[in-house]
Scaffold this motif. Structure first.
Motif, PDB file in Angstrom:
ATOM      1  N   GLY A  63       2.983  10.454  -9.587  1.00 18.14           N
ATOM      2  CA  GLY A  63       2.475  10.551 -10.953  1.00 18.14           C
ATOM      3  C   GLY A  63       2.944   9.465 -11.884  1.00 18.14           C
ATOM      4  N   GLU A  64       3.369   8.309 -11.359  1.00 17.14           N
ATOM      5  CA  GLU A  64       3.777   7.196 -12.216  1.00 17.14           C
ATOM      6  C   GLU A  64       2.589   6.816 -13.101  1.00 17.14           C
ATOM      7  OE1 GLU A  64       4.796   3.593 -13.968  1.00 17.14           O
ATOM      8  OE2 GLU A  64       3.095   3.806 -12.608  1.00 17.14           O
ATOM      9  N   PRO A  65       2.739   6.807 -14.426  1.00 19.99           N
ATOM     10  CA  PRO A  65       1.601   6.707 -15.343  1.00 19.99           C
ATOM     11  C   PRO A  65       0.671   5.524 -15.086  1.00 19.99           C
ATOM     12  CG  PRO A  65       3.579   7.293 -16.549  1.00 19.99           C
ATOM     13  CD  PRO A  65       4.013   6.992 -15.147  1.00 19.99           C
ATOM     14  N   PHE A  66       1.225   4.327 -14.944  1.00 17.49           N
ATOM     15  CA  PHE A  66       0.373   3.149 -14.782  1.00 17.49           C
ATOM     16  C   PHE A  66      -0.419   3.221 -13.472  1.00 17.49           C
ATOM     17  CE2 PHE A  66      -0.242  -1.098 -12.956  1.00 17.49           C
ATOM     18  CZ  PHE A  66      -1.088  -1.648 -13.925  1.00 17.49           C
TER      19      PHE A  66
ATOM     20  N   SER B 255       0.828  -1.209   0.000  1.00 13.20           N
ATOM     21  CA  SER B 255       0.000   0.000   0.000  1.00 13.20           C
ATOM     22  C   SER B 255       0.860   1.257   0.000  1.00 13.20           C
ATOM     23  CB  SER B 255      -0.914   0.003   1.225  1.00 13.20           C
ATOM     24  OG  SER B 255      -1.788  -1.100   1.209  1.00 13.20           O
ATOM     25  N   PHE B 256       1.984   1.203   0.718  1.00 14.56           N
ATOM     26  CA  PHE B 256       2.864   2.370   0.729  1.00 14.56           C
ATOM     27  C   PHE B 256       3.382   2.671  -0.670  1.00 14.56           C
ATOM     28  CE2 PHE B 256       7.209   3.918   0.519  1.00 14.56           C
ATOM     29  CZ  PHE B 256       7.040   5.178   1.061  1.00 14.56           C
ATOM     30  N   TYR B 257       3.868   1.663  -1.357  1.00  9.53           N
ATOM     31  CA  TYR B 257       4.437   1.915  -2.678  1.00  9.53           C
ATOM     32  C   TYR B 257       3.368   2.284  -3.699  1.00  9.53           C
ATOM     33  CZ  TYR B 257       8.986   0.566  -1.000  1.00  9.53           C
ATOM     34  OH  TYR B 257      10.167   0.541  -0.307  1.00  9.53           O
ATOM     35  N   PHE B 258       2.165   1.754  -3.518  1.00 11.60           N
ATOM     36  CA  PHE B 258       1.063   2.184  -4.391  1.00 11.60           C
ATOM     37  C   PHE B 258       0.809   3.681  -4.214  1.00 11.60           C
ATOM     38  CE2 PHE B 258      -3.447   3.330  -4.477  1.00 11.60           C
ATOM     39  CZ  PHE B 258      -3.719   3.125  -5.817  1.00 11.60           C
ATOM     40  N   MET B 259       0.681   4.131  -2.969  1.00 14.45           N
ATOM     41  CA  MET B 259       0.409   5.543  -2.726  1.00 14.45           C
ATOM     42  C   MET B 259       1.588   6.415  -3.135  1.00 14.45           C
ATOM     43  SD  MET B 259      -1.664   5.384   0.916  1.00 14.45           S
ATOM     44  CE  MET B 259      -1.726   7.170   1.060  1.00 14.45           C
ATOM     45  N   LYS B 260       2.792   5.955  -2.884  1.00 15.10           N
ATOM     46  CA  LYS B 260       3.973   6.740  -3.243  1.00 15.10           C
ATOM     47  C   LYS B 260       4.022   6.999  -4.743  1.00 15.10           C
ATOM     48  CE  LYS B 260       9.012   6.568  -3.454  1.00 15.10           C
ATOM     49  NZ  LYS B 260      10.262   5.838  -3.112  1.00 15.10           N
TER      50      LYS B 260
END
Length: 380
Positions: free
Chosen positions: A227-230, A217-222
């Motif tokens: 603004g990582e496109p995918f 979840s942390f890396y998803f939110m980060k």
């Protein structure tokens, strides 16, 4: 990624949930309307997911030598934990008598058994608890090793185990894929699977999925906030709805923690992205002063409430309450108010000073290292 204040409020509400469940299990009010502990074990599940998120955020934001990292983590959990452990050890004999004379709650027999085991093996329990590693002691060698003295401290041992290995686990997860990494992970999984059945509930290996959800979840939110496109293109409300439907389709309350966590992520991310009034309003409520006040002392609240409940149970017989609902109302009022007072004092005079010392410890190390770094740059 900036500090997520909404999670502070979540911590406070989860701690209150645990408290209410423990009060409910001390009397006989459960039945068709109420589960015996108000499902408060699932509040701890969310705590564990949240811990996975928080430690990953710390490691990602502030890379530092392991010795400094673990010293700061120890200063975070041990001062308050040891304070309440010492008090619990001092009243261990009284606790057994209080539980024996308490109302016939759903957990009465279990708590009497734990209290008896605590006294029967107290030197070994105390030694294991002082290290915070009682979650690694097989229960067939030391009965009630999870719950001796301070029952809720089983999760403190779990947290400490995670702190000890989190940099290694997160480092392995982030390294490029290789055969060596895959074999290492497989070997670790086999070791965990082999020893897990012999170890208590607070063994880290039994909670890797929960910690993994927090880490992911942390890396998803980060990456979404970066603004990582995918990741940015993922339709969050639709994914949340699919996740909730899957949780409901399992027809098991065991999926409640995941549903709570998915909802928290939806609200936090949507509020940051200005996706609507409802998200902004929920975020504002979570960031309000009362909930932030409660969340700030959630750790002390979690540690102290059973001692306050014991006091309330000890005074209950003299009041002559015969109705379970009257007993529950009294226990809840005394435990909640007493715990809020005790926790605030514990936070101000134990937790907070050691937190600040830990932060300064990190700053001192950074300042001490600065001249060497400057000299190295000049030499280049």
């Amino acid at each position: 990624m900036k500090y997520v204040r909404e999670f502070e409020a979540l911590r406070g509400m989860l701690a209150i949930w645990v408290l209410v469940g423990h009060v409910a299990s001390a009397v006989t009010i459960h039945g068709r309307l109420f589960q015996e502990r108000f499902y408060n074990e699932y509040a701890v599940d969310v705590f564990i997911i949240l811990s996975g998120f928080a430690i990953t955020a710390l490691i990602d934001k502030r890379p530092e030598p392991y010795r400094l990292y673990i010293a700061r983590r120890a200063l975070r959990i041990f001062p308050a934990y040891l304070f309440y452990l010492v008090i619990s050890a001092a009243v261990a004999t009284s606790a057994l008598h209080i539980w024996m004379n308490s109302p016939d709650g759903s957990m009465k027999a279990a708590r009497i058994g734990i209290a008896a085991d605590t006294l029967a093996y107290w030197p070994w329990h105390l030694l294991a608890h002082l290290t915070g590693l009682h979650g690694l002691v097989p229960p067939d060698r030391l009965p009630s090793t999870d719950y001796a003295f301070l029952g809720q401290a089983w999760s403190i041992s779990l947290e400490w185990q995670f702190y000890l290995v989190a940099p290694l686990v997160i480092g392995l997860a982030l390294r490029p894929v290789s055969w060596q990494r895959i074999l290492t992970l497989i070997l670790l999984m086999l070791v965990v699977a082999a020893v897990s059945p012999k170890l208590p509930q607070s063994f880290l290996g039994k909670w890797l999925v929960d910690f993994g959800i927090g880490i992911g979840s942390f890396y998803f939110m980060k990456y979404r906030f970066l603004g990582e496109p995918f990741v940015k293109a993922l339709p969050l409300p639709q994914l949340w709805l699919i996740g909730i439907i899957l949780c409901i389709s399992q027809r098991s309350v065991a999926y409640l923690p995941l549903a709570i966590w998915l909802t928290a992520i939806l609200v936090i991310v949507s509020a940051r992205e200005d996706r609507g009034y409802i998200y902004a309003r929920l975020s504002a409520i979570a960031c309000s002063r009362p909930l932030q006040w409660l969340g700030g002392m959630a750790y002390s609240l979690y540690l102290s409430h059973m001692l306050v409940l014991l006091f309330a149970l000890d005074t209950l017989p003299s009041l002559g309450f015969s109705s379970p609902w009257a007993q529950a109302a009294y226990l809840l009022a005394v435990t909640l108010l007493g715990t809020l007072v005790v926790s605030r004092l514990s936070y101000l005079y134990i937790e907070k000073p050691f937190h600040e010392f830990g932060r300064n410890l990190g700053k001192s190390a950074a300042v001490a290292a600065e001249p060497a770094d400057v000299a190295e740059r000049k030499a280049v």
